[in-house]
Motif scaffolding. Sequence first.
Motif, mmCIF file in Angstrom:
data_model
loop_
_atom_site.group_PDB
_atom_site.id
_atom_site.type_symbol
_atom_site.label_atom_id
_atom_site.label_comp_id
_atom_site.label_asym_id
_atom_site.label_seq_id
_atom_site.Cartn_x
_atom_site.Cartn_y
_atom_site.Cartn_z
ATOM 1 N N CYS A 170 0.833 -1.209 0.000
ATOM 2 C CA CYS A 170 0.000 0.000 0.000
ATOM 3 C C CYS A 170 0.865 1.254 0.000
ATOM 4 C CB CYS A 170 -0.887 0.045 1.232
ATOM 5 S SG CYS A 170 -2.245 -1.069 1.142
ATOM 6 N N MET A 188 2.904 2.410 2.371
ATOM 7 C CA MET A 188 2.970 3.166 3.623
ATOM 8 C C MET A 188 4.429 3.570 3.882
ATOM 9 S SD MET A 188 -0.152 2.893 5.334
ATOM 10 C CE MET A 188 -1.683 2.052 4.950
ATOM 11 N N TYR A 210 3.289 9.433 -11.485
ATOM 12 C CA TYR A 210 2.224 9.741 -10.532
ATOM 13 C C TYR A 210 0.912 9.196 -11.037
ATOM 14 C CZ TYR A 210 5.155 13.025 -7.989
ATOM 15 O OH TYR A 210 6.134 13.582 -7.227
ATOM 16 N N TYR A 211 0.398 8.222 -10.363
ATOM 17 C CA TYR A 211 -0.934 7.718 -10.691
ATOM 18 C C TYR A 211 -1.318 6.811 -9.526
ATOM 19 C CZ TYR A 211 -4.608 7.111 -14.148
ATOM 20 O OH TYR A 211 -5.796 7.177 -14.821
ATOM 21 N N PRO A 212 -2.513 6.917 -9.001
ATOM 22 C CA PRO A 212 -2.786 6.209 -7.745
ATOM 23 C C PRO A 212 -2.897 4.696 -7.859
ATOM 24 C CG PRO A 212 -4.687 7.461 -8.453
ATOM 25 C CD PRO A 212 -3.601 7.781 -9.403
ATOM 26 N N SER A 220 -12.487 8.366 -8.040
ATOM 27 C CA SER A 220 -11.902 7.101 -8.501
ATOM 28 C C SER A 220 -11.721 6.195 -7.286
ATOM 29 C CB SER A 220 -10.555 7.346 -9.173
ATOM 30 O OG SER A 220 -10.757 8.059 -10.368
ATOM 31 N N LEU A 221 -11.988 4.908 -7.488
ATOM 32 C CA LEU A 221 -11.888 3.931 -6.397
ATOM 33 C C LEU A 221 -10.663 3.049 -6.656
ATOM 34 C CD1 LEU A 221 -15.670 3.003 -6.322
ATOM 35 C CD2 LEU A 221 -14.478 4.628 -4.841
ATOM 36 N N VAL A 222 -9.874 2.820 -5.615
ATOM 37 C CA VAL A 222 -8.591 2.140 -5.802
ATOM 38 C C VAL A 222 -8.586 0.785 -5.095
ATOM 39 C CG1 VAL A 222 -6.095 2.424 -5.690
ATOM 40 C CG2 VAL A 222 -7.559 4.437 -5.653
ATOM 41 N N TYR A 279 -5.869 -2.252 -4.366
ATOM 42 C CA TYR A 279 -4.436 -2.581 -4.434
ATOM 43 C C TYR A 279 -4.161 -4.086 -4.420
ATOM 44 C CZ TYR A 279 -3.282 2.349 -3.660
ATOM 45 O OH TYR A 279 -3.135 3.699 -3.793
ATOM 46 N N ARG A 330 -2.434 9.331 -25.248
ATOM 47 C CA ARG A 330 -1.515 10.367 -24.763
ATOM 48 C C ARG A 330 -0.233 10.292 -25.581
ATOM 49 N NH1 ARG A 330 -1.572 6.383 -20.554
ATOM 50 N NH2 ARG A 330 0.371 5.229 -20.512
ATOM 51 N N ASP A 383 11.445 10.445 -19.405
ATOM 52 C CA ASP A 383 10.292 10.939 -18.655
ATOM 53 C C ASP A 383 10.103 10.188 -17.339
ATOM 54 O OD1 ASP A 383 9.892 12.492 -20.810
ATOM 55 O OD2 ASP A 383 8.153 11.435 -21.591
ATOM 56 N N ARG A 432 12.498 8.971 -15.424
ATOM 57 C CA ARG A 432 13.613 9.241 -14.501
ATOM 58 C C ARG A 432 13.950 8.001 -13.657
ATOM 59 N NH1 ARG A 432 10.886 13.083 -11.406
ATOM 60 N NH2 ARG A 432 9.099 12.003 -12.297
#
Lengths: 479, 93
Positions: free
Chosen positions: A43, A45, A83-85, A140-142, A144, A263, A270, A272
């Motif tokens: 997750c 943390m 960056y994307y959840p 949006s619902l995540v 994991y 996209r 990009d 990195r």
Amino acid sequence: MKKYETVIGLEVHIELATKSKIFCSCSAEFGGEQNDHVCPACCGMPGMLPVTNKRVVDLGMTAGMMLNCEINRTTTFDKKNYYYPDLPCSYQTTQWFAPICVNGKVRIQTSKGEKDIRIKQIHMEEDAGKLVHDDWTDTSLVDYNRTSVPLIEIVSQPDFSSAEEVVAYLERLRSLLRFAKVSQCRMEQGSMRCDVNLSIREEGETKLGVRTEMKNMNSISAITRAIEYEVARHIDALENGTEELVQETRRWDDVKGKSYAMRSKETAGDYRYFPDPNVMPIVIDDEWFDSIKASLPEFPEVKKARFIDELGLSEYDADLITQSRAFCDCFEAAYKECGEAKEVANWLISDCMNMLNKKGSTMDQLKVDGTALGKLIKLVMESKVTRGNAKKILLVMDEETIDPEKYATENNFIVSNDTANIEKVIKEIVAADPKSVADYKGGKEKALMALFGKCMKTLKGNCDPQVLRKILLEEIDKA
Amino acid sequence: MERETLILLEKFDQLSLTDEERDAFLKFYDKQLEEKKALDAVDTENVERMVHVMPIMTVVREDEAKKIYSREDLQKGAPATSEGYWQVPRLVE
């Protein structure tokens, strides 16, 4: 119109057959309630440290050896930033600087003959989670559960020139990796997914054209249609100037039969990439390397040739059995037990296949123990159990481990040699059905079958059919 | 470093620098690069790549699945959840 050629490279993601995730001990099993297979590590943390699953490295090496790759004895993990959840750390842990396998090749067979497809590299990495976009709450619902499930990504060189070659390659990959038990490679469950990089250039041109990428393709037929569509779109743009081709990621809509721009394509810069200091480098010593090498299975085509040449199977039977490692293992164990290759092949191809089809299972999900199947076949061949009852026992063997002879004895499936009892049953049935007897004597062959069936039913199938037929005919003569 | 590259990096890292901050950073960064050029003089021909700063390799565990944490425990600190999902601002590119 000018002559064009298509240049395609593939990135194939394969979900590895492990029990747990790549960097934590959460279950990697498909399905489950949302966020049920999660822990602080997957997750993202703060402060949680990843520990690599050894089995992932085993399977990464196995895949590399099956695909003729060189194995990097020191292999490291890196961070790929985005960056994307669906990835809670804002980076994916993957391999960039020292992937586990490099420089492989896979030989494919198409209508134009054989061709080698070069593998640039295979790297180990973690999968991303799942996002559900909720229109009702505009959120949006995540989930994991899939985050950190282990994958390998097999990156080919741009060696494909047609959809046919792509399909042949994917089928070959699937066959080899299933055989080596690296993965189930079930495209419908997403355990095998494919990114298609495609460009078009004039024949003879050495420079590559503008490349587009279609991501996460998970059906071979959809891949074929998408490639054909993209080739036509690129050629149309080049010939007629219908649009300007740009390097981008596109989404394939298989229902509409069209691709759409998603996209602009990212480049390696990009993301990195940098070494992940939290995952210790893996050093593969000789002992580890040799143990994986020793565990590799015989290649399917080698096995097939041996089944034909040494065991006398037909090309058709050998081909079918070698589609699946589970079938091969079962076949070889059963043959070792009963020594009747053709008989084992028949049981696998007709009875076992039917049984799996009815359950909607794949060949690799066969649970029947090969040695037990060999024992069952022996019982049939020695006329101790009828074929009909053996089929009933087979159904049990697919559910639990049993000794067929013990099970047959305990459940009254052993053919009776008690001819006195058989004669008694036949006499009663013949006496009770004079019409069928008269019909048979009058030339109706079907009437004999009816009497035979009644006798067999009364004897619960536990009677040698040859013996039953002989006594039945004698009794009819007397009647 | 080109100014455009810095602006791209800002986007990746979700930063928004002022023009003055950009000028200061670019000046600082170019000076750093200039100083690092001294390293180019070092012969690294037969030097193995350093794969990690710590001399610890191959930290692995066996493939055993365990369930230690409940979903409820993990979601205690979440700003919003819905039916077992983490709920986040809508994300569609």
